[in-house]
Design a protein around this motif. Structure first.
Motif, PDB file in Angstrom:
ATOM      1  N   HIS A   1     -49.354  -7.457  18.679  1.00 31.16           N
ATOM      2  CA  HIS A   1     -48.814  -6.445  17.898  1.00 31.16           C
ATOM      3  C   HIS A   1     -47.336  -6.340  18.809  1.00 31.16           C
ATOM      4  O   HIS A   1     -46.289  -5.837  17.916  1.00 31.16           O
ATOM      5  CB  HIS A   1     -49.452  -5.092  18.300  1.00 31.16           C
TER       6      HIS A   1
ATOM      7  N   LEU B   1     -37.997   1.794  16.260  1.00 31.99           N
ATOM      8  CA  LEU B   1     -37.991   0.301  16.341  1.00 31.99           C
ATOM      9  C   LEU B   1     -36.969  -0.493  16.151  1.00 31.99           C
ATOM     10  O   LEU B   1     -36.681  -1.453  16.650  1.00 31.99           O
ATOM     11  CB  LEU B   1     -39.611   0.032  15.881  1.00 31.99           C
TER      12      LEU B   1
ATOM     13  N   ARG C   1     -42.247 -17.362  -1.405  1.00 31.45           N
ATOM     14  CA  ARG C   1     -41.559 -16.607  -0.326  1.00 31.45           C
ATOM     15  C   ARG C   1     -40.300 -17.363   0.040  1.00 31.45           C
ATOM     16  O   ARG C   1     -40.019 -18.444  -0.652  1.00 31.45           O
ATOM     17  CB  ARG C   1     -42.705 -16.672   0.845  1.00 31.45           C
TER      18      ARG C   1
ATOM     19  N   LEU D   1     -39.847  -7.182  13.819  1.00 33.17           N
ATOM     20  CA  LEU D   1     -39.396  -6.062  13.108  1.00 33.17           C
ATOM     21  C   LEU D   1     -37.809  -5.783  13.722  1.00 33.17           C
ATOM     22  O   LEU D   1     -36.955  -5.680  13.071  1.00 33.17           O
ATOM     23  CB  LEU D   1     -40.161  -4.840  13.305  1.00 33.17           C
TER      24      LEU D   1
ATOM     25  N   ASN E   1     -48.619 -10.582  14.336  1.00 34.85           N
ATOM     26  CA  ASN E   1     -49.630  -9.916  15.161  1.00 34.85           C
ATOM     27  C   ASN E   1     -50.886 -10.642  15.358  1.00 34.85           C
ATOM     28  O   ASN E   1     -51.386 -10.241  16.477  1.00 34.85           O
ATOM     29  CB  ASN E   1     -50.221  -8.542  13.978  1.00 34.85           C
TER      30      ASN E   1
ATOM     31  N   ILE F   1     -40.904  -9.083   5.374  1.00 34.17           N
ATOM     32  CA  ILE F   1     -41.011 -10.345   6.070  1.00 34.17           C
ATOM     33  C   ILE F   1     -42.308 -10.946   5.617  1.00 34.17           C
ATOM     34  O   ILE F   1     -43.475 -10.427   5.352  1.00 34.17           O
ATOM     35  CB  ILE F   1     -41.169  -9.860   7.616  1.00 34.17           C
ATOM     36  N   ASP F   2     -42.219 -12.496   5.577  1.00 34.51           N
ATOM     37  CA  ASP F   2     -43.185 -13.276   4.997  1.00 34.51           C
ATOM     38  C   ASP F   2     -44.528 -13.338   6.098  1.00 34.51           C
ATOM     39  O   ASP F   2     -44.069 -13.616   7.218  1.00 34.51           O
ATOM     40  CB  ASP F   2     -42.727 -14.651   4.758  1.00 34.51           C
ATOM     41  N   HIS F   3     -45.509 -13.429   5.572  1.00 30.29           N
ATOM     42  CA  HIS F   3     -46.641 -13.510   6.418  1.00 30.29           C
ATOM     43  C   HIS F   3     -46.576 -12.672   7.896  1.00 30.29           C
ATOM     44  O   HIS F   3     -46.937 -13.330   8.940  1.00 30.29           O
ATOM     45  CB  HIS F   3     -47.036 -15.106   6.888  1.00 30.29           C
ATOM     46  N   PHE F   4     -46.331 -11.595   7.695  1.00 30.62           N
ATOM     47  CA  PHE F   4     -45.880 -10.866   8.935  1.00 30.62           C
ATOM     48  C   PHE F   4     -47.280 -10.630   9.527  1.00 30.62           C
ATOM     49  O   PHE F   4     -47.481 -10.575  10.920  1.00 30.62           O
ATOM     50  CB  PHE F   4     -45.399  -9.410   8.620  1.00 30.62           C
ATOM     51  N   LYS F   5     -48.164 -10.425   8.958  1.00 36.51           N
ATOM     52  CA  LYS F   5     -49.542 -10.308   9.645  1.00 36.51           C
ATOM     53  C   LYS F   5     -49.931 -11.163  10.700  1.00 36.51           C
ATOM     54  O   LYS F   5     -50.655 -11.013  11.734  1.00 36.51           O
ATOM     55  CB  LYS F   5     -50.651 -10.030   8.685  1.00 36.51           C
ATOM     56  N   GLN F   6     -49.526 -12.468  10.329  1.00 31.36           N
ATOM     57  CA  GLN F   6     -49.798 -13.551  11.283  1.00 31.36           C
ATOM     58  C   GLN F   6     -49.030 -13.579  12.533  1.00 31.36           C
ATOM     59  O   GLN F   6     -49.598 -13.815  13.656  1.00 31.36           O
ATOM     60  CB  GLN F   6     -49.136 -14.904  10.720  1.00 31.36           C
TER      61      GLN F   6
ATOM     62  N   ARG G   1     -35.435   1.000   6.978  1.00 33.14           N
ATOM     63  CA  ARG G   1     -36.856   0.410   6.912  1.00 33.14           C
ATOM     64  C   ARG G   1     -37.549   1.098   5.893  1.00 33.14           C
ATOM     65  O   ARG G   1     -37.628   2.573   6.106  1.00 33.14           O
ATOM     66  CB  ARG G   1     -37.355   0.838   8.346  1.00 33.14           C
TER      67      ARG G   1
ATOM     68  N   GLY H   1     -45.184  -8.829  17.082  1.00 28.35           N
ATOM     69  CA  GLY H   1     -44.773  -8.251  15.886  1.00 28.35           C
ATOM     70  C   GLY H   1     -43.798  -7.276  15.802  1.00 28.35           C
ATOM     71  O   GLY H   1     -42.721  -7.197  14.843  1.00 28.35           O
ATOM     72  N   ASP H   2     -43.723  -6.317  16.891  1.00 24.24           N
ATOM     73  CA  ASP H   2     -42.640  -5.208  16.799  1.00 24.24           C
ATOM     74  C   ASP H   2     -41.428  -5.880  17.059  1.00 24.24           C
ATOM     75  O   ASP H   2     -40.197  -5.479  16.610  1.00 24.24           O
ATOM     76  CB  ASP H   2     -43.056  -4.296  18.051  1.00 24.24           C
TER      77      ASP H   2
ATOM     78  N   GLY I   1     -43.530  -0.207   7.209  1.00 26.92           N
ATOM     79  CA  GLY I   1     -44.172  -1.435   7.836  1.00 26.92           C
ATOM     80  C   GLY I   1     -43.279  -2.398   7.855  1.00 26.92           C
ATOM     81  O   GLY I   1     -42.310  -2.305   8.709  1.00 26.92           O
ATOM     82  N   GLU I   2     -43.536  -3.778   7.431  1.00 25.45           N
ATOM     83  CA  GLU I   2     -42.585  -4.845   7.778  1.00 25.45           C
ATOM     84  C   GLU I   2     -41.881  -5.012   6.352  1.00 25.45           C
ATOM     85  O   GLU I   2     -41.033  -5.964   6.030  1.00 25.45           O
ATOM     86  CB  GLU I   2     -43.423  -6.166   7.686  1.00 25.45           C
TER      87      GLU I   2
END
Ligand SMILES: Nc1nc2c(ncn2[C@@H]2O[C@H](COP(=O)(O)OP(=O)(O)OP(=O)(O)O)[C@@H](O)[C@H]2O)c(=O)[nH]1
Length: 325
Positions: A213, A168, A319, A220, A208, A201-206, A239, A216-217, A242-243
């Motif tokens: 998704h 990725l 962060r 990355l 996604n 990476i900060d607040h990566f979930k956001q 890597r 999100g990829d 995850g992030e």
């Protein structure tokens, strides 16, 4: 190779052979630079050199090409035998109709001669023997194909386990990181000091949650490219999962390592995520970095845990910053 503690792997051997034969002066110059910076050739640097100077398709690509050829040969063999079997089936079906007609003709026109019936049965016997041979050849082909598929699957699994690249993000993967960190620590206190950075990476979930998704990829992959650009002698990027990315800086002072991490953090801060269709600016990206310089005698586990604590402190402090252990 022994003098420089270079493991005798196929890639290192190919590099060393090209070095000794002096076929490519640029490669020799790069090997000299690497050996003088690290006192050895780290795994990922060997992989890069091999791709750039010896074979643009690394070991894995070569193996994949070989597998693809083998698969194509198998499919074309099956196709050929299937066509032959189908043609055989069609002619057998025609023969059955013919024999049927012969037998009916014999019975409606009277009893029919025994020789005629024998003739028809012989024809039928020949046809069914040929058909049987035909299908048994096809069965053998299918069972050989099953074997081959199983072999290719297990070869693919081995390739996957041996891969050092993260598909990725294009940087080296966790396996390469673990092996290379061990390689650096094996040099123990003889080699240059190493500095480890963990970047998250900060607040990566956001990314996604808000954009899906796939976006999100893309984040990355963007960060991976940005970090890859920093790869050079003395700097390796992986890597970590995850992030999270890991960087190993080899040589230099803790202050210089901190400065480099800060430069990378700023370069990520300048990345802008855009909608690929409309070009509309979606959001910025930022990352937090924890960094630690290896103490003499420190184990990989302890170094990682100190770096991780520094990363945690960077997150806690708001962060988008670098914190040094
Ligand atoms: N798109 C994508 N998401 C991933 C991948 N790997 C891990 N993730 C997601 O990354 C997210 C990581 O989220 P957290 O560790 O909670 O990070 P965060 O709370 O958003 O941000 P911080 O607190 O700043 O670290 C999880 O939701 C994972 O599902 C991946 O390869 N692709």
């Amino acid at each position: 190779m022994v003098k420089h503690q270079i493991p005798v792997t196929p890639i290192n051997y190919a590099l060393w052979y090209t070095y000794v034969s002096n076929e490519d002066p640029t490669l020799n110059q790069r090997i000299d630079e690497i050996v003088s910076a690290y006192g050895m050739i780290p795994l990922t640097k060997a992989e890069d050199l091999f791709r750039e100077h010896v074979s643009s398709t690394g070991d894995i690509e070569t193996a994949l090409h070989r597998m693809k050829d083998s698969f194509e040969q198998m499919v074309s063999g099956i196709d050929h035998d299937l066509n032959a079997t189908l043609a055989g089936t069609r002619s057998f079906s025609t023969l059955l109709d013919e024999c049927n007609r012969d037998l009916r003709g014999n019975t409606t026109a009277g009893a029919g001669s025994v020789d005629d019936i024998f003739g028809t049965l012989d024809k039928l016997l020949q046809g069914s023997t040929a058909m049987q041979q035909n299908t048994s050849r096809f069965e053998q082909r299918l069972s050989a194909a099953n074997e081959e598929i199983r072999r290719l699957r297990s070869e693919l699994e081995t390739l996957r386990q041996n891969a050092m690249n993260d598909e990725l993000t294009g940087v080296f993967n966790r396996r390469a990181f673990d092996m290379e960190l061990a390689q650096f620590l094996e040099q123990s206190d003889r080699g240059p000091v190493i500095h480890l950075a963990l970047l998250d990476i900060d607040h990566f979930k956001q990314f996604n949650d808000r954009f899906g998704h796939l976006v999100g990829d893309r984040v990355l992959s963007l960060v991976g490219k940005q970090l890859s650009a920093a790869t050079r002698v003395g700097v390796s990027v992986y890597r970590y999962g995850g992030e999270e990315f890991a960087l190993i800086f080899c040589g230099g002072t803790a202050q210089q390592a901190h400065q480099l991490a800060e430069t990378l953090r700023i370069s990520i801060e300048h990345l802008v995520l855009k909608d690929s269709r409309t070009g509309e600016r979606l959001t910025n990206i930022s990352a937090s970095i924890g960094i630690a310089s290896r103490q003499p005698g420190e184990t990989a586990e302890d170094l990682l845990s100190r770096t991780d604590r520094a990363l945690y402190a960077a997150k806690n402090a708001g962060r988008n910053r670098v914190v040094q252990a």
